[in-house]
Design a protein around this motif. Structure first.
Motif, PDB file in Angstrom:
ATOM      1  N   ASP A  71       0.839  -1.204   0.000  1.00 18.61           N
ATOM      2  CA  ASP A  71       0.000   0.000   0.000  1.00 18.61           C
ATOM      3  C   ASP A  71       0.870   1.250   0.000  1.00 18.61           C
ATOM      4  OD1 ASP A  71      -2.082   1.720   0.179  1.00 18.61           O
ATOM      5  OD2 ASP A  71      -3.029   0.748   1.887  1.00 18.61           O
ATOM      6  N   SER A  72       1.486   1.567  -1.140  1.00 14.73           N
ATOM      7  CA  SER A  72       2.505   2.618  -1.197  1.00 14.73           C
ATOM      8  C   SER A  72       1.963   4.014  -0.877  1.00 14.73           C
ATOM      9  CB  SER A  72       3.192   2.618  -2.555  1.00 14.73           C
ATOM     10  OG  SER A  72       2.261   2.931  -3.566  1.00 14.73           O
ATOM     11  N   ASP A  73       0.716   4.312  -1.256  1.00 11.84           N
ATOM     12  CA  ASP A  73       0.170   5.637  -0.944  1.00 11.84           C
ATOM     13  C   ASP A  73       0.046   5.836   0.561  1.00 11.84           C
ATOM     14  OD1 ASP A  73       0.023   6.374  -3.579  1.00 11.84           O
ATOM     15  OD2 ASP A  73      -2.083   5.785  -3.813  1.00 11.84           O
ATOM     16  N   ASN A  74      -0.426   4.824   1.238  1.00  9.40           N
ATOM     17  CA  ASN A  74      -0.545   4.922   2.700  1.00  9.40           C
ATOM     18  C   ASN A  74       0.829   4.969   3.367  1.00  9.40           C
ATOM     19  OD1 ASN A  74      -3.309   5.121   2.925  1.00  9.40           O
ATOM     20  ND2 ASN A  74      -3.610   2.912   2.993  1.00  9.40           N
ATOM     21  N   ILE A  75       1.786   4.258   2.831  1.00  5.86           N
ATOM     22  CA  ILE A  75       3.143   4.297   3.383  1.00  5.86           C
ATOM     23  C   ILE A  75       3.719   5.702   3.230  1.00  5.86           C
ATOM     24  CG2 ILE A  75       5.504   3.444   3.099  1.00  5.86           C
ATOM     25  CD1 ILE A  75       3.556   1.496   4.519  1.00  5.86           C
ATOM     26  N   LYS A  76       3.481   6.332   2.085  1.00  4.88           N
ATOM     27  CA  LYS A  76       3.942   7.711   1.895  1.00  4.88           C
ATOM     28  C   LYS A  76       3.292   8.652   2.906  1.00  4.88           C
ATOM     29  CE  LYS A  76       5.011   7.190  -2.983  1.00  4.88           C
ATOM     30  NZ  LYS A  76       4.553   7.408  -4.355  1.00  4.88           N
ATOM     31  N   ALA A  77       2.002   8.438   3.169  1.00  2.47           N
ATOM     32  CA  ALA A  77       1.298   9.261   4.159  1.00  2.47           C
ATOM     33  C   ALA A  77       1.886   9.049   5.559  1.00  2.47           C
ATOM     34  CB  ALA A  77      -0.186   8.926   4.160  1.00  2.47           C
TER      35      ALA A  77
END
Length: 156
Positions: A71-77
């Motif tokens: 879940d790369s978007d959540n990891i960035k967040a």
């Protein structure tokens, strides 16, 4: 002026004097309370500082592993929230630190390997700093480091 007016004026002056004395006392009490709150906030920031800096360092060291999670978007967040927490630490903003921790906890709850990476053959679990047991480690926990090779238990 009659005696009644003199008495009213005297009582009004006494009331005003007591009122002003109380206002001075209240102002001093407010200043003392603000000083106490500042000391408590400073102590709380000092308690949180090592964990926040350790978390930020862990995220830097393990950045590639974090970015490899599904879940790369959540990891960035989450990474942004960690960076904001460090900034808030230096800005002495406890409310922003709390908001970032809540965001990380909420976002991370949907990523299974975010708290527990996996289990070793000897039964120990490998955890990240986002697991609440990371700082009061149990004997069967291993702190994850992406630069370390692990003897993973086979998935069933």
């Amino acid at each position: 002026m009659n005696d009644y007016d003199l008495l009213v004026n005297y009582l009004q002056e006494q009331h005003n004097e007591v009122f002003h004395q109380w206002a001075n006392v209240k102002e001093q009490l407010d200043i003392l309370e603000q000083d106490k709150q500042l000391v408590r906030q400073t102590e709380e920031l000092e308690r949180k500082k090592p964990k926040i800096l350790d978390l930020a360092n862990w995220c830097d060291v393990n950045r590639i592993w974090l970015e490899s999670l599904s879940d790369s978007d959540n990891i960035k967040a989450i990474q942004l929230s960690v960076e904001l927490m460090v900034e808030a630490l230096y800005d002495e903003d406890l409310s922003l630190i709390g908001a970032c921790k809540t965001a990380i906890r909420t976002i991370g709850s949907n990523i299974p390997e975010f708290h527990v990476v996996g289990y070793l053959k000897d039964g120990k679990r490998v955890i990240t700093p986002f697991n609440h047991c990371y700082y009061h480690n149990h004997g069967d926990d291993v702190k994850f480091d992406s630069n370390t090779e692990y003897d993973w238990r086979e998935e069933e």
